[in-house]
Every structure is written in structure tokens, then in C-alpha cells.
Design a protein around this motif. Structure first.
Motif, short mmCIF file in Angstrom:
data_model
loop_
_atom_site.label_atom_id
_atom_site.label_comp_id
_atom_site.label_asym_id
_atom_site.label_seq_id
_atom_site.Cartn_x
_atom_site.Cartn_y
_atom_site.Cartn_z
N THR A 257 15.56 -1.54 10.31
CA THR A 257 14.50 -1.38 9.32
C THR A 257 13.17 -1.89 9.83
O THR A 257 12.12 -1.34 9.50
CB THR A 257 14.85 -2.13 8.02
N PHE A 258 13.18 -2.94 10.64
CA PHE A 258 11.92 -3.47 11.16
C PHE A 258 11.29 -2.53 12.17
O PHE A 258 10.08 -2.57 12.40
CB PHE A 258 12.16 -4.85 11.80
N ALA A 259 12.11 -1.68 12.77
CA ALA A 259 11.58 -0.74 13.76
C ALA A 259 10.91 0.46 13.10
O ALA A 259 10.06 1.11 13.71
CB ALA A 259 12.70 -0.26 14.68
N ILE A 260 11.27 0.76 11.86
CA ILE A 260 10.74 1.97 11.22
C ILE A 260 9.82 1.67 10.05
O ILE A 260 9.31 2.59 9.42
CB ILE A 260 11.89 2.88 10.75
N HIS A 261 9.61 0.38 9.72
CA HIS A 261 8.73 0.04 8.61
C HIS A 261 7.67 -0.97 9.05
O HIS A 261 7.95 -1.83 9.88
CB HIS A 261 9.53 -0.57 7.45
N ASN A 262 6.50 -0.83 8.45
CA ASN A 262 5.44 -1.82 8.65
C ASN A 262 5.57 -2.83 7.51
O ASN A 262 5.04 -2.63 6.42
CB ASN A 262 4.07 -1.16 8.64
N SER A 263 6.27 -3.89 7.79
CA SER A 263 6.59 -4.85 6.74
C SER A 263 5.37 -5.61 6.25
O SER A 263 5.38 -6.15 5.14
CB SER A 263 7.64 -5.85 7.26
N PHE A 264 4.32 -5.65 7.04
CA PHE A 264 3.12 -6.38 6.63
C PHE A 264 2.31 -5.60 5.59
O PHE A 264 1.78 -6.16 4.65
CB PHE A 264 2.25 -6.69 7.85
N THR A 265 2.23 -4.30 5.78
CA THR A 265 1.40 -3.49 4.87
C THR A 265 2.18 -2.98 3.67
O THR A 265 1.58 -2.73 2.62
CB THR A 265 0.80 -2.29 5.62
N ASP A 266 3.48 -2.79 3.81
CA ASP A 266 4.26 -2.25 2.69
C ASP A 266 5.66 -2.85 2.65
O ASP A 266 6.65 -2.16 2.92
CB ASP A 266 4.33 -0.72 2.81
N PRO A 267 5.76 -4.13 2.32
CA PRO A 267 7.09 -4.76 2.30
C PRO A 267 8.00 -4.18 1.22
O PRO A 267 9.22 -4.17 1.37
CB PRO A 267 6.76 -6.23 2.02
N GLU A 268 7.37 -3.70 0.10
CA GLU A 268 8.20 -3.13 -0.97
C GLU A 268 8.98 -1.92 -0.48
O GLU A 268 10.15 -1.73 -0.81
CB GLU A 268 7.33 -2.73 -2.17
N GLU A 269 8.32 -1.07 0.32
CA GLU A 269 9.02 0.10 0.86
C GLU A 269 10.17 -0.32 1.75
O GLU A 269 11.24 0.30 1.75
CB GLU A 269 8.04 0.97 1.64
N HIS A 270 9.94 -1.38 2.50
CA HIS A 270 10.99 -1.92 3.36
C HIS A 270 12.21 -2.32 2.53
O HIS A 270 13.35 -1.95 2.84
CB HIS A 270 10.43 -3.14 4.11
N VAL A 271 11.97 -3.03 1.45
CA VAL A 271 13.06 -3.49 0.58
C VAL A 271 13.74 -2.31 -0.10
O VAL A 271 14.97 -2.25 -0.20
CB VAL A 271 12.52 -4.49 -0.47
N GLU A 272 12.94 -1.36 -0.58
CA GLU A 272 13.51 -0.18 -1.23
C GLU A 272 14.42 0.58 -0.27
O GLU A 272 15.47 1.09 -0.66
CB GLU A 272 12.39 0.73 -1.75
N TRP A 273 13.98 0.67 0.98
CA TRP A 273 14.79 1.37 1.98
C TRP A 273 16.12 0.65 2.18
O TRP A 273 17.17 1.28 2.27
CB TRP A 273 14.02 1.44 3.29
N LEU A 274 16.09 -0.68 2.25
CA LEU A 274 17.32 -1.46 2.39
C LEU A 274 18.24 -1.24 1.19
O LEU A 274 19.45 -1.02 1.36
CB LEU A 274 16.99 -2.94 2.52
N GLU A 275 17.67 -1.31 0.00
CA GLU A 275 18.48 -1.13 -1.21
C GLU A 275 19.14 0.25 -1.23
O GLU A 275 20.34 0.38 -1.49
CB GLU A 275 17.59 -1.29 -2.45
#
Length: 239
Positions: free
Chosen positions: A160-178
């Protein structure tokens, strides 16, 4: 004044947006939670795969051993039938008025029928060997696929860290994990595991039938040999 008001509103909206976003600490906690959950899912898959491999080896070994028992029994029966017939011919040759050439011709017939019975045994065995090897290849492919699925589960949080910009959009990161964790659980619980379990159950259920098919095949060879040897015995008196 309007410019100041507009600037103030922008600052306010930006503050609200930043406040609404997850902090990196919160994201790290959520990611760690999902790492643990993905690891547990991975372990569950690994446990099932290990069990599946043990069961597959046991079933294929059982099929192989039962087939060997069938072949051994058939070989003994065939040897006994041929030996009894050869003994009758040998006794007939000792008779004073025996036609030795005729009786030796019957010996050749016994040898030929023995060879034919051996080929029949090989054919019965080859059929089950082909089935066993086919099942082995099929289940190796199945467990390898399950292994790839299990390995992928253990790598999701890093991916997930390779495909998401966790600094600018952490919510999308979390949604993707969920979403992907839910999809993994759904696929494993309702597709991959049930189908694999069904294949394992079918292998266990079908093994006795495969063994019986092998026994029936060999029984037909023995019956055919018996018929041929009865014909030979009937011709002994004519010699």
C-alpha cells in the motif's frame, strides 16, 4: 477587506481540511492494525495449505499402495493359473502315448497367454498411474495458487505504501486497506478455501472407486486368462 476575508476563509477551510485528515501517527496505527490482520489471514491460509498438502500426499499414497496390493494379488493369481496349467501339460508329456509336439505347442500357448496377461496388468496399472500423476499435478497447481494468494496477503500493507501517497491522502490509503482486506477475506472464505476443500473431499471420496476400478480391470484380465487356460486344458487330452 474583501481580500482579507477571502484569505481568512481559505485559511479556515485549509485548517478544517488538515484537521479532518488523519495524522501520520493515526495512519501508522491503522496500518499496523491491518498488518496484524493480514498476517493472521496469511497464517490461516498457510495452515490450510499445509494441511491440504499433507492430505493430498496421504490420499495419493493410499491410492498408490492400494493399487500395488491389487497388482500383487493379480500377479499371484496369474502365476498360479499358469503354473497349474504348465503342471498339467508336464504330467501329460510323461504319459506313454503323449504327442509331445502337440503338448509343447500348448506350452507355447500358455507362454503367449501369460505375456498377454502381463500386458493387461500393465495397462490397468498405467491407467491408475496416469490418474494419480494427473491428480498430483492438479493439486500441486491448486496449492501453488493458494500459496501465492497467502503470500500476497502478507505483503499487502507494504504494497500500500508503494501505490499511495500517504502524506497527501491518508484516508484513501486506509480505505484501500479496508476494501482489500474485506475482499481478501471474502475471496478466501467463500471461494478459494471452499473450492479447495471440495477438491480434497472429492479426492478422498473417489479414491475407493479408483481402487475398485483398478481391481475390476485386473479381475477381467484374470477371467480372460482363466478362459484361455480352460481351453488349453481341454486340448491336453487331444494330444
Amino acid at each position: 477587506m474583501k481580500t482579507f476575508a477571502s484569505f481568512a476563509l481559505c485559511v479556515l477551510f485549509a485548517a478544517v481540511s488538515v484537521t479532518a485528515q488523519l495524522s501520520m501517527r493515526e495512519l501508522a496505527e491503522i496500518t499496523e492494525d491491518y498488518r496484524v490482520r493480514f498476517d493472521e489471514l496469511h497464517e490461516d491460509k498457510e495452515d490450510f495449505i499445509r494441511l491440504a498438502r499433507v492430505l493430498i500426499r496421504a490420499e495419493l499414497k493410499g491410492l498408490n499402495e492400494a493399487t500395488l496390493v491389487n497388482l500383487g494379488n493379480a500377479r499371484n493369481d496369474i502365476d498360479d493359473i499358469l503354473a497349474d496349467t504348465r503342471e498339467e501339460i508336464a504330467n501329460a508329456i510323461l504319459e506313454p502315448n503323449a504327442n509331445e509336439q502337440c503338448l509343447l505347442g500348448l506350452v507355447d500357448r500358455v507362454i503367449e497367454e501369460g505375456r498377454r496377461a502381463g500386458e493387461g496388468m500393465s495397462s490397468c496399472a498405467a491407467d491408475k498411474i496416469q490418474i494419480k500423476e494427473g491428480l498430483g499435478d492438479e493439486f500441486r497447481a491448486l496449492t501453488n495458487t493458494l500459496q501465492r494468494i497467502a503470500t500476497a496477503a502478507s505483503e499487502y500493507t507494504l504494497y500500500t505504501f508503494a501505490i499511495h501517497n500517504s502524506f497527501t491522502d491518508p484516508e484513501e490509503h486506509v480505505e484501500w486497506l479496508e476494501e482489500n482486506f474485506a475482499n481478501q477475506v471474502e475471496f478466501w472464505d467463500n471461494v478459494a478455501r471452499p473450492e479447495a476443500q471440495e477438491d480434497l473431499d472429492n479426492l478422498e471420496i473417489n479414491r475407493p472407486a479408483l481402487v475398485e476400478e483398478n481391481r475390476a480391470c485386473l479381475s477381467a484380465i484374470i477371467a480372460s486368462l482363466n478362459t484361455a487356460m480352460n481351453t488349453v486344458r481341454g486340448q491336453i487330452n487331444n494330444c
